[in-house]
Design a protein around this motif. Structure first.
Motif, short mmCIF file in Angstrom:
data_model
loop_
_atom_site.label_atom_id
_atom_site.label_comp_id
_atom_site.label_asym_id
_atom_site.label_seq_id
_atom_site.Cartn_x
_atom_site.Cartn_y
_atom_site.Cartn_z
N UNK A 40 -19.81 -15.90 -30.34
CA UNK A 40 -19.86 -15.23 -29.27
C UNK A 40 -19.77 -13.78 -29.71
N UNK A 41 -20.50 -12.67 -28.95
CA UNK A 41 -20.56 -11.35 -29.50
C UNK A 41 -19.18 -10.94 -29.37
N UNK A 42 -18.82 -10.05 -30.55
CA UNK A 42 -17.44 -9.41 -30.49
C UNK A 42 -17.29 -8.26 -29.54
N UNK A 43 -15.88 -7.80 -29.39
CA UNK A 43 -15.95 -6.69 -28.38
C UNK A 43 -14.99 -5.74 -29.09
N UNK A 54 -13.38 8.42 -23.84
CA UNK A 54 -13.83 9.26 -23.02
C UNK A 54 -13.51 8.84 -21.64
N UNK A 55 -11.97 8.92 -21.47
CA UNK A 55 -11.44 9.01 -20.12
C UNK A 55 -11.78 7.64 -19.29
N UNK A 56 -12.13 6.71 -19.74
CA UNK A 56 -12.35 5.52 -19.12
C UNK A 56 -11.30 4.85 -18.39
N UNK A 57 -10.13 5.00 -19.22
CA UNK A 57 -8.76 4.33 -18.77
C UNK A 57 -7.94 5.48 -18.21
N UNK A 103 -11.22 -1.43 -19.61
CA UNK A 103 -10.40 -1.77 -18.49
C UNK A 103 -10.39 -3.34 -18.46
N UNK A 104 -11.53 -4.35 -18.66
CA UNK A 104 -11.16 -5.45 -18.53
C UNK A 104 -10.06 -5.93 -19.87
N UNK A 105 -10.06 -5.38 -20.81
CA UNK A 105 -8.98 -5.65 -21.85
C UNK A 105 -7.57 -5.61 -21.32
N UNK A 106 -7.44 -4.39 -20.52
CA UNK A 106 -5.93 -4.01 -19.88
C UNK A 106 -5.81 -5.06 -18.89
N UNK A 107 -6.90 -5.46 -18.08
CA UNK A 107 -6.61 -6.43 -17.02
C UNK A 107 -6.16 -7.76 -17.83
N UNK A 108 -6.98 -7.91 -18.74
CA UNK A 108 -6.60 -9.31 -19.32
C UNK A 108 -5.10 -9.16 -19.94
N UNK A 157 -11.62 0.61 -9.97
CA UNK A 157 -12.29 -0.40 -10.76
C UNK A 157 -11.29 -1.38 -11.33
N UNK A 158 -10.07 -0.86 -11.84
CA UNK A 158 -8.95 -1.31 -12.41
C UNK A 158 -8.44 -2.52 -11.26
N UNK A 159 -8.00 -1.76 -10.23
CA UNK A 159 -7.62 -2.83 -9.05
C UNK A 159 -8.31 -3.71 -8.70
N UNK A 160 -9.72 -3.48 -8.49
CA UNK A 160 -10.71 -4.43 -7.85
C UNK A 160 -10.53 -5.76 -8.85
N UNK A 161 -10.24 -5.54 -10.24
CA UNK A 161 -10.25 -6.64 -11.16
C UNK A 161 -8.98 -7.14 -11.23
N UNK A 162 -8.15 -6.11 -11.34
CA UNK A 162 -6.68 -6.70 -11.65
C UNK A 162 -5.90 -7.69 -10.30
#
Lengths: 307, 302, 485
Positions: free
Chosen positions: B150-153, B246-249, B163-168, B81-86
């Motif tokens: 905008x909605x907060x994150x 929860x192991x997401x990253x 994951x998006x945060x790490x990509x960013x 997932x990370x690689x596809x985004x990053x």
């Protein structure tokens, strides 16, 4: 050749009658459009660079503050009223940074010399000379980047251990003299492939051997790529803490990057001192980069002339 | 006569080729080959680093693929997932920044240095800053989002946003990719642009017909390195998230490192490493294979 | 052809070179580490290439002074702790002429480096060890020596210094390590906020600790939204909290005091299943999560993970109470914050807390006898680590330091007024339980299964029952019983 071909095709397409007309129109309309574009351009540039500056700003700001004030958000302290220069003196006093700096320089200079020499040599062999086993060797060297370091660390350590070279700088420097890493070889190969072959042929007709072609054509013409490699090598060595931690035991042999980590305690970290020390350690890198990127600009004019 | 000369030429070329490549080849043989072979052997062993490795065949691989080692697929998923985004994000962004910085502008040196700054700063300092910027309660980013209605994150602390945060965050660390692009851009001889300009080409034509083909070899390099690096992403999980929430990253290489040095299961770690190795190898080989369709070398391929 | 031959020779050479190393790694790991330091030093000295001039040459100074045994003591902590260790080593060196101890600081990747050194037959002689990772596995392989044996064989060893609660026992006879720098989990509070909102300050002694309901009610009185209303007020705005009643730390040591208080433990008594899966265990976790999602007195986990340091939070009246490690005293005292400490509230019959400490381990090397002298010094020398007691960072692990005269002498006027009653006393009367890492087998893996699941509890997505049930089987599969039995 495809690129040149495309260029010509494009040019021909342009000749198809429509050419003069838009050019005239563009001239007239250019002025207001031009300024709008400029303003937009600088706005985007500034906005983006702002995010890039935040970490540096944060580091500088924190390096002058009391540890407790760093986190304060309401009210947010944009810049400390009272700049605590004592953080810098305290940070410098806490470890022998002079010694660390000398150690780091020794490693950096060794790595730079080795990498620039041997990676460009290998790149030359992989891009310009036809020899048996070339693709195979290149592929093998590339594979070294694909296996995570965690599993090769211990066998590698054992090699240095059997050579009795642990706690010296040789495990950190010697690999640079043996190719300088697949990344650099690959990078330089890509750039060498971009240098027109006519130049070698012309030189060869003039009686130049492969060594002359390497030193007189490849190296000067790929100056910007060499600067990039030098820059990366410098920064990597300067900031690397993993290699020194694994291969150096004695505190007297430590490098600046390791010294920075010594500010981090298990219980609490003196962030203000860490930030002050980081600022001192980073300053040379910024100077080197400013210098290096000037070389990058000079690189263009050279290559621009040649073609 | 002629034949003799060509034979000599190829021998001569072999000598020159091996001669120039010798340090690198030696380096591979001395420092890399044996550790790689050994890790391959360990992957077939029960090996806890202290005891002598004990050969067990494909036990480790079987444990990985059958889900006996529960975190394997979890970490593979997070990494893919990370690689596809990053990979695309980093490439596109770095290329855009390089184009931007290659434009004619005031204080070009200054701006170039600014964009490279995030790469120069030590990881301890910059990760500290990112953690504060992304703080869900008082961080700058949420303050801006709030201001824009905008909605907060939750950023690093949300399962879906980590994951998006790490990509960013990673995008700002692409300074080296930018610099490589820049070096590539600057090696494009200006005569090509001039020629096109005389013929009346606009900016888009210049980009499409000159810049892209001329930069393709650099693009190719950055793509290959991007893939290799993205699949081996480690630092962010190690420094910032520790694999959570929860192991997401729980990235693959972080999981592998944990097997090796936290659980002392070097056999399993080596097996994981070789699975990754083969995946990266196949992907890289694929990119290399397709490269002659889209990569243009002015000096010719051979 | 020639190239191929050359290649083959080189390849063989490289193979032999590193194979020699692998063979070595198979052994006990202690074989020839004795000579290495001086070898490396000598080598660096005579072949000094331009690469490693000067600084690299003086690796180990064993070579120049014949009879002195060089001992390396590895530890991970930078800052003040490192300075104190260096002082201890100096003190030791000046009183033990035949032995020279060098503190080897490894500021990052500690376990990686230690593991690598062991695999490379270069074992440091004395190590601080993480009890949750390397300590017990290394002892099982005999790489860490049995400290008990050395103590038993040394008639001069003052066994009164040794406390059972600080021992890391692999089994009944094998001591893998001894605690160094003990600490416990405690409550920090901000007296000014208690005075401002008219709440009675929490009791200092664990004997009088608040029960959970009293604690929650008081926490509600101390949680204030931006309109100045507290959490008991029906108009309270939980979205905009200015002052939090309490913050808790989200790791095993943060929850264990309450599980102990309910009579539970990390594993069930027979050592076959995780303790959180019991009704008490789930109750503890649910009650802690309710502080955030039911009573709104504690920040969400994301907030608390990223809250400013405890010192800042207390000093700026962001937090009224905080459950945290006693080591925070060092920062608080250094920053001059107005605060005090108190007993943790109880969920069950008896208020409890939990201790944490590092382990000092004697490695099984040729120099183990000399190295033991240093371990002995660390264990028995009264006041060896005194600067760290004075700073509030640590408590002693030497039982001789747990006498009132000595303890009072290291409590300064900077220490909070309840320090003795709340922090020191639990270490002596058993209120502070032994850290679970000292007796739970395979702790690391169990914890890496449980912790991610708890993320869902702390984020409010699942109840404790749901979160724990989702991983109960996986966690139980990793359970392997107790050490020391």
């Amino acid at each position: 050749m495809a690129g040149k071909g495309q260029t010509k095709e494009a040019a021909q397409a342009m000749d198809g009658g429509v050419v003069l007309h838009p050019q005239k129109k563009m001239r007239k309309k250019r002025r207001p459009y031009f300024y709008v574009k400029k303003v937009l351009f600088y706005t985007v540039l500034l906005a983006l660079s702002l995010i890039c500056v935040i970490p540096l700003y944060w580091m500088l700001r924190s390096s002058f503050m009391k540890n407790t004030d760093i986190y304060s958000m309401r009210p947010f302290i944009f810049w400390p009223k009272e700049m605590l220069w004592s953080n810098y003196t305290d940070a410098l006093k806490s470890a022998d940074f002079g010694r660390y700096a000398v150690n780091t320089m020794v490693i950096v200079i060794g790595c730079l010399a080795g990498t620039l020499l041997t990676s460009s040599m290998a790149a030359y062999a992989f891009s310009r000379v036809k020899w048996k086993g070339r693709s195979f060797c290149f592929a093998m060297i590339l594979t070294t980047m694909m296996l995570p370091g965690s599993v090769t660390l211990i066998p590698q350590f054992m090699i240095w251990r059997n050579l009795n070279l642990v706690d010296t700088y040789r495990p950190l420097i010697l690999p640079s003299f043996f190719g300088g890493g697949a990344f650099n070889i690959f990078l330089l190969r890509q750039f060498f492939l971009g240098i027109p072959r006519d130049l070698d042929d012309a030189a060869r007709i003039d009686g130049a051997g492969p060594f002359q072609i390497y030193t007189r054509i490849m190296l000067p013409l790929s100056r910007s790529a060499m600067v990039v490699v030098a820059l990366f090598t410098f920064l990597n060595c300067w900031n690397d803490f993993f290699g020194p931690i694994i291969y150096l035991n004695t505190k007297e042999n430590f490098t600046l990057a390791v010294g920075l980590l010594q500010f981090r305690g298990d219980y609490s970290t003196k962030w203000n001192l860490l930030m002050a020390a980081s600022t001192i350690v980073v300053a040379p890198c910024i100077v080197i980069y400013l210098f290096g990127q000037k070389q990058l600009i000079e690189g263009i004019s050279l290559t621009g002339l040649k073609a | 006569m002629k034949k003799k000369k060509t034979i000599k030429m190829s021998t001569w070329n072999n000598i020159v080729g091996w001669g120039f490549a010798l340090p690198a080849v030696l380096g591979f043989l001395i420092f890399n080959l044996v550790p790689m072979v050994l890790s391959g052997y360990y992957s077939l062993c029960d090996y806890n680093i202290i005891k002598t490795p004990e050969f067990v065949g494909f036990k480790n691989f079987i444990a990985l693929f059958t889900g006996q080692e529960k975190t394997f697929w979890l970490s593979a998923k997070a990494t893919v997932l990370y690689a596809i985004m990053a990979v695309p994000a980093n490439l596109i962004f770095a290329f855009m920044i390089a184009l931007l910085l290659n434009c004619d502008m005031k204080m070009r040196a200054f701006f170039r240095s600014l964009f490279y700054l995030p790469c120069i700063l030590p990881a301890v300092a910059s990760s500290f800053v990112w953690i504060l910027l992304m703080n869900p309660d008082f961080g700058l980013f949420n303050t801006i989002l709030e201001w824009l209605h905008l909605p907060k994150s939750q950023f690093f602390w949300g399962k879906d946003s980590v994951l998006p945060s790490i990509v960013f965050m990673g995008i700002w660390g692409t300074g080296s990719t930018q610099v490589i692009f820049l070096a590539g851009l600057q090696d494009i001889p200006s005569v090509y642009y001039e020629a096109l300009e005389i013929d009346g080409g606009n900016a888009w034509h210049k980009f499409w017909n000159v810049t892209l083909p001329m930069i393709s070899s650099t693009l190719f390099f950055n793509l290959v390195m991007g893939i290799i690096n993205a699949l081996q992403v480690f630092g962010q999980a190690y420094i910032i998230t520790e694999g959570g929430p929860n192991n997401a990253s729980l990235f693959y290489v972080y999981n592998l490192w944990r097997q090796a040095f936290k659980y002392m299961d070097m056999g399993m770690a080596s097996a994981m490493a070789w699975v990754l190795f083969l995946v990266v190898l196949v992907l890289t080989a694929f990119v290399f294979k397709t490269s002659n369709k889209w990569v243009y070398y002015e000096g010719g391929e051979e | 052809m020639k190239m191929k031959k050359l290649l083959a020779v080189l390849l063989a050479g490289a193979m032999v070179m590193s194979m020699a190393g692998c063979g070595g790694s198979g052994g006990s790991g202690s074989a020839d580490s004795g000579s290495t330091g001086s070898d490396a030093a000598a080598d660096a000295g005579d072949t000094g290439s331009s690469a490693d001039t000067g600084s690299a040459a003086d690796t180990g100074s064993a070579s120049e002074s014949g009879d002195v045994v060089e001992i390396r003591f590895t530890e991970w902590d930078g800052g003040d702790t490192l300075a104190v260790y260096e002082e201890v080593a100096e003190k030791f060196n000046s009183t033990h002429p035949g032995i020279h101890v060098t503190v080897m600081n490894i500021p990052d990747e500690y376990d990686t480096k230690i593991t690598t050194m062991i695999a490379g037959n270069d074992v440091p002689e004395v190590c601080c060890m993480n009890s949750d990772t390397l300590l017990f596995p290394l002892a099982e392989e005999g790489i860490i020596a049995n400290l008990q044996e050395y103590i038993d064989n040394d008639p001069d060893f003052d066994t009164e210094c040794v406390g059972d609660q600080f021992k890391y026992m692999l089994n009944a006879d094998y001591m893998a390590g001894y605690g160094v720098g003990s600490e416990n989990i405690t409550m920090f509070y901000n007296p000014a906020l208690f005075a401002q909102y008219g709440v009675e300050e929490p009791p200092a002694s664990y004997a009088d600790a608040w029960d959970w309901d009293t604690f929650v009610e008081n926490a509600q009185k101390l949680t204030i939204d931006k309109n100045g209303k507290n959490a008991l007020d029906p108009d309270f705005d939980p979205e905009n909290i200015d002052v939090y009643g309490v913050t808790i730390s989200k790791w095993w040591a943060g929850y264990m005091p309450f599980l102990f208080s309910q009579g539970g433990d990390y594993l069930t008594a027979d050592g076959s299943a995780i303790g959180y899966a019991t009704p008490e265990g789930k109750d503890v976790l649910q009650k802690l999560a309710d502080l955030t999602y039911v009573y709104h007195v504690a920040p969400t986990p994301t907030t608390s993970q990223t809250m400013p340091g405890l010192s800042e939070a207390l000093a700026t009246n962001k937090v009224a109470m905080s459950f945290d490690g006693q080591w925070s005293n060092a920062t608080l005292m250094n920053d001059g914050v107005e605060y005090n400490v108190a007993a943790l509230p109880k969920m069950g019959d008896k208020a409890q807390t939990v201790a944490t400490f590092g382990a000092i381990a004697l490695m099984n090397t040729e120099k183990a006898d000399a190295a033991f002298e240093f371990v002995k010094f660390m264990m028995t020398e009264v006041g060896a680590c005194e600067p760290l007691f004075l700073s509030g960072l640590w408590l002693p692990t030497n039982m001789k330091e747990y006498n009132d005269d000595y303890i009072q002498s290291v409590i300064t006027d900077k220490h909070p007024s309840n320090y003795y009653e709340t922090i020191v006393k639990p270490m002596m009367d058993g209120t502070a339980n032994t850290p679970i890492t000292a007796y739970v087998k395979n702790f690391n893996k169990i914890n890496d299964v449980i912790s991610p699941a708890l993320d869902d509890l702390w984020s409010g997505e699942k109840t404790a029952d749901e979160a724990i049930s989702s991983i109960e089987a996986d966690a139980n599969a990793e359970v392997a019983g107790f050490y020391g039995k």
